[in-house]
Every structure is written in C-alpha cells, then in structure tokens.
Design a protein around this motif. Structure first.
Motif, mmCIF file in Angstrom:
data_model
loop_
_atom_site.group_PDB
_atom_site.id
_atom_site.type_symbol
_atom_site.label_atom_id
_atom_site.label_comp_id
_atom_site.label_asym_id
_atom_site.label_seq_id
_atom_site.Cartn_x
_atom_site.Cartn_y
_atom_site.Cartn_z
ATOM 1 N N VAL A 332 -102.272 11.472 -22.299
ATOM 2 C CA VAL A 332 -100.895 11.819 -21.965
ATOM 3 C C VAL A 332 -100.468 13.029 -22.790
ATOM 4 N N VAL A 333 -99.641 13.877 -22.213
ATOM 5 C CA VAL A 333 -99.035 14.992 -22.943
ATOM 6 C C VAL A 333 -97.556 14.681 -23.135
ATOM 7 N N GLU A 334 -97.145 14.645 -24.398
ATOM 8 C CA GLU A 334 -95.741 14.447 -24.756
ATOM 9 C C GLU A 334 -95.177 15.770 -25.253
ATOM 10 N N SER A 335 -93.990 16.119 -24.790
ATOM 11 C CA SER A 335 -93.396 17.396 -25.203
ATOM 12 C C SER A 335 -91.896 17.236 -25.394
ATOM 13 N N GLY A 336 -91.361 18.043 -26.268
ATOM 14 C CA GLY A 336 -89.924 17.977 -26.511
ATOM 15 C C GLY A 336 -89.538 18.818 -27.705
ATOM 16 N N GLU A 337 -88.692 18.268 -28.563
ATOM 17 C CA GLU A 337 -88.179 19.005 -29.715
ATOM 18 C C GLU A 337 -88.250 18.155 -30.972
ATOM 19 N N LEU A 338 -88.422 18.841 -32.097
ATOM 20 C CA LEU A 338 -88.292 18.214 -33.409
ATOM 21 C C LEU A 338 -86.866 18.443 -33.893
ATOM 22 N N ILE A 339 -86.215 17.381 -34.334
ATOM 23 C CA ILE A 339 -84.846 17.521 -34.813
ATOM 24 C C ILE A 339 -84.692 16.871 -36.186
ATOM 25 N N ILE A 340 -83.676 17.310 -36.903
ATOM 26 C CA ILE A 340 -83.282 16.685 -38.164
ATOM 27 C C ILE A 340 -81.874 16.144 -37.976
ATOM 28 N N ARG A 341 -81.679 14.887 -38.311
ATOM 29 C CA ARG A 341 -80.369 14.255 -38.164
ATOM 30 C C ARG A 341 -79.529 14.532 -39.407
ATOM 31 N N GLU A 342 -78.367 15.061 -39.185
ATOM 32 C CA GLU A 342 -77.469 15.459 -40.259
ATOM 33 C C GLU A 342 -76.789 14.237 -40.881
ATOM 34 N N LYS A 343 -76.588 14.281 -42.196
ATOM 35 C CA LYS A 343 -75.960 13.174 -42.901
ATOM 36 C C LYS A 343 -74.442 13.160 -42.726
ATOM 37 N N SER A 344 -73.819 14.330 -42.717
ATOM 38 C CA SER A 344 -72.354 14.409 -42.736
ATOM 39 C C SER A 344 -71.722 13.878 -41.459
ATOM 40 N N ALA A 345 -72.129 14.410 -40.317
ATOM 41 C CA ALA A 345 -71.496 14.044 -39.047
ATOM 42 C C ALA A 345 -72.492 13.481 -38.037
ATOM 43 N N GLY A 346 -73.740 13.339 -38.431
ATOM 44 C CA GLY A 346 -74.736 12.753 -37.538
ATOM 45 C C GLY A 346 -75.198 13.656 -36.418
ATOM 46 N N ARG A 347 -74.917 14.963 -36.520
ATOM 47 C CA ARG A 347 -75.363 15.884 -35.475
ATOM 48 C C ARG A 347 -76.864 16.122 -35.584
ATOM 49 N N ALA A 348 -77.468 16.492 -34.474
ATOM 50 C CA ALA A 348 -78.910 16.757 -34.432
ATOM 51 C C ALA A 348 -79.141 18.263 -34.496
ATOM 52 N N LEU A 349 -79.898 18.699 -35.490
ATOM 53 C CA LEU A 349 -80.261 20.105 -35.621
ATOM 54 C C LEU A 349 -81.672 20.286 -35.093
ATOM 55 N N SER A 350 -81.811 21.001 -33.987
ATOM 56 C CA SER A 350 -83.130 21.247 -33.411
ATOM 57 C C SER A 350 -83.817 22.365 -34.180
ATOM 58 N N THR A 351 -85.084 22.134 -34.540
ATOM 59 C CA THR A 351 -85.795 23.112 -35.351
ATOM 60 C C THR A 351 -86.964 23.763 -34.630
ATOM 61 N N SER A 352 -87.582 23.072 -33.661
ATOM 62 C CA SER A 352 -88.757 23.636 -33.018
ATOM 63 C C SER A 352 -89.108 22.864 -31.765
ATOM 64 N N LEU A 353 -89.974 23.482 -30.961
ATOM 65 C CA LEU A 353 -90.534 22.845 -29.775
ATOM 66 C C LEU A 353 -91.906 22.281 -30.141
ATOM 67 N N PHE A 354 -92.339 21.260 -29.403
ATOM 68 C CA PHE A 354 -93.679 20.764 -29.640
ATOM 69 C C PHE A 354 -94.255 20.222 -28.339
ATOM 70 N N SER A 355 -95.569 20.148 -28.307
ATOM 71 C CA SER A 355 -96.285 19.488 -27.225
ATOM 72 C C SER A 355 -97.558 18.915 -27.822
ATOM 73 N N ARG A 356 -97.852 17.668 -27.495
ATOM 74 C CA ARG A 356 -99.069 17.077 -28.061
ATOM 75 C C ARG A 356 -99.800 16.257 -27.005
ATOM 76 N N TRP A 357 -101.120 16.446 -26.984
ATOM 77 C CA TRP A 357 -101.969 15.646 -26.102
ATOM 78 C C TRP A 357 -102.498 14.476 -26.916
ATOM 79 N N LEU A 358 -102.363 13.284 -26.344
ATOM 80 C CA LEU A 358 -102.845 12.073 -26.987
ATOM 81 C C LEU A 358 -103.871 11.411 -26.091
ATOM 82 N N ALA A 359 -104.934 10.913 -26.689
ATOM 83 C CA ALA A 359 -105.987 10.293 -25.893
ATOM 84 C C ALA A 359 -105.504 9.045 -25.185
ATOM 85 N N LYS A 360 -104.507 8.365 -25.766
ATOM 86 C CA LYS A 360 -103.953 7.164 -25.128
ATOM 87 C C LYS A 360 -102.573 6.904 -25.670
#
Length: 360
Positions: A332-360
């Motif tokens: 399967v190939v999973e793709s999306g974004e890496l995010i960091i969850r903010e402590k102050s207001a809980g907002r999501a800061l997107s930092t990068s794109l990713f895609s990964r192939w997994l054997a299962k």
C-alpha cells in the motif's frame, strides 16, 4: 532528523542534506530568505555538467493499494513542543530552551501574548550583522553553538545553525516510530538505507531498534555532526556506516553492486549540490532516484519512505509517483502531510509532504 536535518547536501545544499534548500518556507517580515543550500556550509559551489537522468521505465502491473490523505501528527512532549505560532513565526521548546524561528505557513495570529514570546532564549533574526553566532539573537544570555537534546531516550546535540535550523526535524518522529516498530517486529536482520541523512537521528533510532544502517549525506560537516551524535547517544557499538557521498551516485552504485535494503528513507531537498558539484533538482531527479530505490530493495522489503519539503506541489503528485514506481509490488502507498500540533491553541502546523510504500 537536516536540513544535507543532510539532510545532496538539509550549510544541507548538496545531495546528502539540505535544510535550507529543504525548507524554503517564506520568511517572516524583515528576514532575508536563506540561500537554497544545506545548513552545513559548502566550501565548493562549482558544478559539473549534469548527466542525462536515468530513464524511468513505465512499470506494468497492478498499482499498490492506497490510503490518503494520511495526516501524521506530533504532539507536544517533554523533549519538544510547538508552544505557539502565528504572524510568520513559531515559538518552540527544545529541551531547556525556548526558541523563536520564522515559519511561513503560520499565517494566523499568535494565541499567546507577546510576553510569552519575549521569554525566548534564542531568536533567529536573519540579520547578517547580528552580534554573536550566525543569525541568532540571545536575549537572556549568550548560548553556545550546541546544547544537549533528547528524543525518546536518545541523547544528541541541538545546534544553532546560520540557516535557522537546529539539527532536528521533530515532525519526522512519526516516521521514526513507525520505522522502529517495523524493525523490531520483523524478527529478522533488517538493513536500512538513510539517504540525505543529515545529523543522523533517524539512523540512530533505526540502529537502536536493531537494524544495520547505511547513512549517506553529501556534507562532511553533517556526517561529522552525526558521528558525534552517535557517541553522545552511547550507540557506538551499533552497526552504522557513515558515508559522505552524493545520494544519487551512491544509490546507482549500490544498484550496480547488487546491494539491497529492507527499508529506505529519503528526504531530498528541493535543490542541492553534491560534494563534487553534482546538481540535484527535485522535480527532475526524484523519479529516477525513486526508481533506483525500488531496484535496491530486498526480496522481502518492509518500506520506502519519501519526505518532501518546500516544493510547490501537492502530496498527490508524489503519491502518484510512488504508486507508479511500485506497480506490481503489492502493499500500500500512504501519502499525506506531517504536522506538529500546537500547544497554545491546538492548531496544526503542516511542515512537509510525504509518501511511503509499505509491504503490508
């Protein structure tokens, strides 16, 4: 774990690591954008004529299954926390230090009052005439270039670089945890290739989990920093090969040699140069490198993980590339974004794109 966080050099552009090149987010007001290079300075900027890209053969067969969008999140913890963000900046806690750095994606307003931001121990200003090291201002007291940090029990050094990076990319923790689980659950010897390895945290995590690791970065300075981190982490008995070389050239050589790996991580910059002036352009060279990564997998591989910073694209683009390259491999190939969850207001800061192939 750079900018080479190395990561042709994440001071990273070269093939091995380029974080300035990696993370060319738009700077805050008044801050000059960093050069499109790695965070580890390059003494030689000469380039060689670019060789024709290796042709990528259209693979036949069924495409892997897909999961998207997948959002991998890092929450605040004792080692690292995104405290607050907004107005083109982010306020972070790295171990004992509170740090302010530019963050072009933070287009909202800070949730915390200015007095919280004023407690920062270090602020990246971008001013070339700033007193002290690089482009950092230390409001409370002058700080050294490095300071002790920890991730999940692994000690390493944080470092104030002149390109605003600090030697670690906390959002990668989601990939690190997943990789470590794959290694421990395999119940067999596992070989990991970490291309654009930067300061080595991913390599240390893989080695601690029991893998034999090959770490490649084009920056001698980043390799030195990574080896220093191995000593600080007390993991010198673990099997890690530290190789200073252009990532594409190394992967091509491994293909010719018939060397194979169970897990491959690659975190290329948008632009970079190798140690002999090799030029890397992500959109031109990524398909060929991805294809080579497939060709140097073991008969029973576990995963291939691609992270892409600072590119004007959608994760759908690298998702389609990964599915094409891994046609007839199953999994399967999973793709999306890496995010960091903010402590102050809980907002999501997107930092990068990713895609990964997994054997299962």
């Amino acid at each position: 774990m750079k900018p080479s966080r190395d990561r042709k050099t994440r001071e990273k552009p070269a093939h091995g690591q380029n974080r300035a090149g990696h993370r060319q987010s738009r700077p805050a007001k008044g801050i000059a954008p960093p050069p499109a290079t790695h965070d580890v300075p390059r003494e030689d900027r000469h380039t060689q004529p670019k060789a024709p890209a290796r042709p990528v053969i259209r693979r036949q067969g069924e495409l892997p299954a897909e999961r998207l969008p997948v959002i991998l999140e890092v929450a605040p913890n004792d080692d690292y926390a995104l405290l607050d963000s907004g107005d083109g900046r982010k306020l972070e806690q790295y171990g004992p230090y509170r740090i302010v750095r530019p963050e072009g994606q933070a287009i909202w307003q800070p949730a915390w009052p200015q007095k919280e931001w004023d407690q920062a121990d270090a602020t990246f200003t971008g001013d070339t005439d700033e007193e002290g090291m690089g482009r950092w201002r230390f409001p409370k007291a002058p700080l050294g270039e490095t300071w002790p940090m920890k991730h999940d029990g692994i000690d390493y050094l944080g470092r104030f670089t002149s390109f605003r990076h600090v030697g670690v990319f906390p959002e990668q923790a989601s990939h690190w945890d997943h990789m470590a689980a794959l290694i421990t659950q395999a119940n067999r010897p596992v070989k990991v290739l970490n291309l654009f390895g930067y300061t080595g945290l991913a390599s240390l995590i893989a080695a601690r989990a029991g893998a034999e690791v090959t770490h490649v970065d084009a920056s001698k300075k980043a390799i030195g920093w990574a080896r220093e981190n191995q000593e600080i982490a007390r993991l010198t008995d673990k099997p890690i090969r530290w190789i200073c070389e252009d990532a594409m050239k190394f992967a091509e050589r491994e293909e010719r040699r018939g060397n194979v790996y169970d897990i491959i991580l690659f975190d290329p910059p948008a632009y970079g140069r190798g140690p002999k002036g090799e030029v890397w352009q992500l959109f031109e060279d990524l398909p060929a490198l991805t294809d080579i990564c497939r060709s140097i997998l073991t008969p029973k591989p576990l995963a291939v993980v691609l992270t892409a910073y600072s590119i004007r694209s959608s994760f759908f683009a690298i998702h389609a590339l990964m599915r094409d390259i891994f046609a007839d491999m199953g999994g399967v190939v999973e793709s999306g974004e890496l995010i960091i969850r903010e402590k102050s207001a809980g907002r999501a800061l997107s930092t990068s794109l990713f895609s990964r192939w997994l054997a299962k």
